[in-house]
Design an enzyme around this catalytic site. Structure first.
Site, PDB file in Angstrom:
ATOM      1  N   ALA A 290       0.727  -1.372   0.049  1.00  0.00           N
ATOM      2  CA  ALA A 290       0.031  -0.172  -0.042  1.00  0.00           C
ATOM      3  C   ALA A 290       0.832   1.234  -0.094  1.00  0.00           C
ATOM      4  O   ALA A 290       0.356   2.243  -0.335  1.00  0.00           O
ATOM      5  CB  ALA A 290      -0.972  -0.045   1.241  1.00  0.00           C
ATOM      6  N   SER A 291       2.238   1.067   0.401  1.00  0.00           N
ATOM      7  CA  SER A 291       3.089   2.379   0.294  1.00  0.00           C
ATOM      8  C   SER A 291       4.129   2.272  -0.730  1.00  0.00           C
ATOM      9  O   SER A 291       4.764   3.400  -0.872  1.00  0.00           O
ATOM     10  CB  SER A 291       3.283   2.525   1.651  1.00  0.00           C
ATOM     11  OG  SER A 291       4.383   1.688   2.291  1.00  0.00           O
TER      12      SER A 291
ATOM     13  N   HIS B 200      -2.199 -12.531  -2.901  1.00  0.00           N
ATOM     14  CA  HIS B 200      -2.451 -11.645  -1.930  1.00  0.00           C
ATOM     15  C   HIS B 200      -1.230 -11.713  -1.092  1.00  0.00           C
ATOM     16  O   HIS B 200      -0.586 -12.668  -0.683  1.00  0.00           O
ATOM     17  CB  HIS B 200      -3.668 -12.336  -0.907  1.00  0.00           C
ATOM     18  CG  HIS B 200      -3.844 -11.419   0.085  1.00  0.00           C
ATOM     19  ND1 HIS B 200      -4.461 -12.017   1.163  1.00  0.00           N
ATOM     20  CD2 HIS B 200      -3.745 -10.041   0.420  1.00  0.00           C
ATOM     21  CE1 HIS B 200      -4.517 -10.817   2.103  1.00  0.00           C
ATOM     22  NE2 HIS B 200      -4.252  -9.956   1.769  1.00  0.00           N
ATOM     23  N   ASP B 201      -0.419 -10.300  -0.794  1.00  0.00           N
ATOM     24  CA  ASP B 201       0.656 -10.325  -0.236  1.00  0.00           C
ATOM     25  C   ASP B 201       0.665 -11.095   1.157  1.00  0.00           C
ATOM     26  O   ASP B 201       1.672 -11.559   1.406  1.00  0.00           O
ATOM     27  CB  ASP B 201       1.075  -8.546   0.093  1.00  0.00           C
ATOM     28  CG  ASP B 201       0.040  -7.847   0.574  1.00  0.00           C
ATOM     29  OD1 ASP B 201      -0.949  -8.238   1.139  1.00  0.00           O
ATOM     30  OD2 ASP B 201       0.067  -6.600   0.566  1.00  0.00           O
ATOM     31  N   THR B 202      -0.228 -11.042   1.762  1.00  0.00           N
ATOM     32  CA  THR B 202      -0.112 -11.741   3.046  1.00  0.00           C
ATOM     33  C   THR B 202      -0.107 -13.197   3.027  1.00  0.00           C
ATOM     34  O   THR B 202       0.651 -13.843   3.704  1.00  0.00           O
ATOM     35  CB  THR B 202      -1.422 -11.466   3.989  1.00  0.00           C
ATOM     36  OG1 THR B 202      -1.643 -10.202   4.239  1.00  0.00           O
ATOM     37  CG2 THR B 202      -1.368 -12.007   5.333  1.00  0.00           C
TER      38      THR B 202
ATOM     39  N   ASN C 288      -7.350  -9.112  11.478  1.00  0.00           N
ATOM     40  CA  ASN C 288      -6.481  -7.902  10.954  1.00  0.00           C
ATOM     41  C   ASN C 288      -6.507  -6.973  12.324  1.00  0.00           C
ATOM     42  O   ASN C 288      -7.543  -6.740  12.691  1.00  0.00           O
ATOM     43  CB  ASN C 288      -7.544  -7.382   9.886  1.00  0.00           C
ATOM     44  CG  ASN C 288      -7.244  -7.786   8.483  1.00  0.00           C
ATOM     45  OD1 ASN C 288      -7.102  -8.952   8.121  1.00  0.00           O
ATOM     46  ND2 ASN C 288      -7.100  -6.604   7.613  1.00  0.00           N
TER      47      ASN C 288
END
Length: 486
Positions: A10-11, A233-235, A293
């Site tokens: 996200a960054s 999905h990055d996780t 989360n």
């Protein structure tokens, strides 16, 4: 053989090159770029055209480094999607999950199907920005023109190869898949006015999507790439890249979000997991990521951004160390912290409303974030033990937060668990492991995790002495109270 992971959070985003040499993974970062959402047409949106350009720049750099052919895998954050017209073009900018359009949507959807029924169907936690709720708020005229709905990594794969697919670990986060059938749930789609044809065929990690379409990017000198569906999905990739070696372990993917959970062979869907809002997202090799989360380092990132003086995160940690611990209890999972206009003012307002010490200095703000984040993580780790009914011996912390020794020591002490940190690049590594398993270089996930243990350093944090733990246990009870009130 060469392998490249495109890992976009996200960054920031990066392209990471890997080779297997002398029984170790050798990583080299080829290209890094920023990622952020922007205000477009009254919404917070991602610039996916910019992301595509940065990926192509990174691949051109790979070619300049002598990489003429490789496998390629894409992972990004979850939930957000692109709407594709019949002619293959993007119908509108990709709206970011932190946009406020879904702030009050959940109650409207739950009037059409109650929460327990949705949870029994999907096993997915209720977050206000889940794809289910985003699509409910979507512009109906644009949906009427939509041929395909692609999550962000699937959209990138489509742009690179011309082939439309949906990788299942990311698709599971939408709260639209039926956990029994591992397919889209028709009743949930009906609520949205959509049909199964709006969504691509589901594929598993390790599936070959196709070759990079060289003709589509004539201005770039690119290597020949075989694009492989990784755990997109990055996780899911981060968990895959976690160097666990025992049975009773948990993970914390520590970054913009803090995602704490365990890897299981079966989903855990009970009244308690519904009430506590745990999720069952799909992992590689038909596993499940049972997790919670927790609002993560996004909060300190926002605090840093808003401070009148520019401080590094390391400087903020040093200031936090000088502040007496645990001066306030803040439920960082409160939705008010998802994307407030001003994070510092929101933290201060919370403390004012709950009649607690208001953090004002840079050190007090950083301490408030770090201590409360550690408390909440420790609380949920204890809760997971209660739910699964067996002990957890080790908490593996991976991702950017693995660098934060202060936070990780707090987590070890509050939870009274051994904490092992690293690798920080677990997401890219998990992405690459799927590629290595596909080509036969690595036999299995277990062999891949052994390879990670050999290849990357780690740190071990043990709890501080018990007399301090007696003090900290009180704060766990306080956190439980605040969550119930929040």
């Amino acid at each position: 053989m060469h392998h490249i992971a495109v890992d976009i959070g996200a960054s920031s985003g990066r392209l990471v090159h890997a080779q297997l040499l002398d029984g170790h993974i050798q990583l080299k970062e080829l290209h890094r770029f920023k990622n952020e959402f922007h205000h477009v047409n009254n919404h917070f949106c991602w610039d996916v055209h910019y992301l595509m350009d940065e990926i192509l720049k990174g691949l051109a750099i790979a070619k300049q480094h002598g990489i003429v052919s490789c496998t390629l895998g894409i992972d990004t954050w979850a939930i957000d999607y692109a709407l594709i017209a019949q002619n293959g073009e993007l119908l509108q900018p990709v709206i970011a999950y932190r946009d406020h359009r879904t702030d009050h949507t959940m109650s409207s959807v739950l009037q059409q199907m109650d929460g327990p029924t949705i949870y029994q169907k999907t096993g997915i936690q209720f977050l206000p920005f889940n794809t289910l709720f985003q699509l409910y708020e979507e512009n109906k005229d644009i949906l009427a023109q939509t041929a395909s709905i692609l999550l962000v990594p699937d959209y990138i794969n489509y742009r690179l190869t011309g082939r439309i697919t949906a990788e299942i670990t990311n698709a599971s986060t939408t709260q639209l898949l039926n956990i029994a059938t591992r397919e889209y749930d028709e009743e949930l789609l009906q609520i949205l006015g959509l049909s199964r044809t709006h969504f691509p065929p589901l594929i598993e990690p390790g599936t070959v999507i196709g070759p990079l379409s060289m003709d589509a990017f004539p201005t770039y000198d690119l290597p020949t790439c075989t694009v492989i569906a990784v755990a997109s999905h990055d996780t899911a990739s981060a968990v895959l890249g976690t160097p666990a070696s025992t049975d009773n372990w948990a993970y914390l993917s520590s970054g913009t979000w803090s995602l704490i959970g365990i890897e299981t062979k079966q989903p855990i869907v009970t009244t308690q997991t519904l009430e506590e809002n745990y999720t069952n997202e799909y992992g590689a090799a038909h596993t499940y990521r049972f997790l919670k989360n927790v609002m993560g380092l996004w909060i300190i990132q926002e605090v840093q951004r808003l401070l009148p003086t520019a401080y590094t995160f390391e400087e903020l940690v040093e200031k936090a160390k000088k502040v007496p611990p645990l001066q306030q209890y803040i439920n960082l999972n409160d939705s008010r912290f998802i994307n407030p206009d001003n994070m510092i003012e929101e933290l201060q307002a919370y403390c004012l409303e709950t009649k607690q010490h208001i953090p004002n200095t840079e050190g007090e703000l950083a301490a408030a974030v770090y201590y409360n984040l550690a408390i909440i993580i420790a609380h949920h780790l204890e809760q997971i033990v209660e739910i699964v009914g067996h002990s957890i011996d080790v908490l593996h912390i991976v991702g950017g937060g693995a660098h934060n020794d202060f936070l990780n020591q707090c987590i070890a002490t509050f939870s009274q668990k051994t904490v092992v940190t690293g690798p920080t690049e677990a997401t890219a590594i998990g992405n690459l492991l799927v590629q290595l398993i596909h080509v036969g270089t690595v036999e299995s996930i277990e062999a891949g995790r052994a390879l990670v243990r050999r290849s990357f350093p780690h740190k071990v944090f043990t709890p501080l002495p018990c007399n301090q733990q007696q003090l900290f246990s009180a704060f766990l009870h306080a956190t439980t109270f605040i969550e119930s009130e929040g």
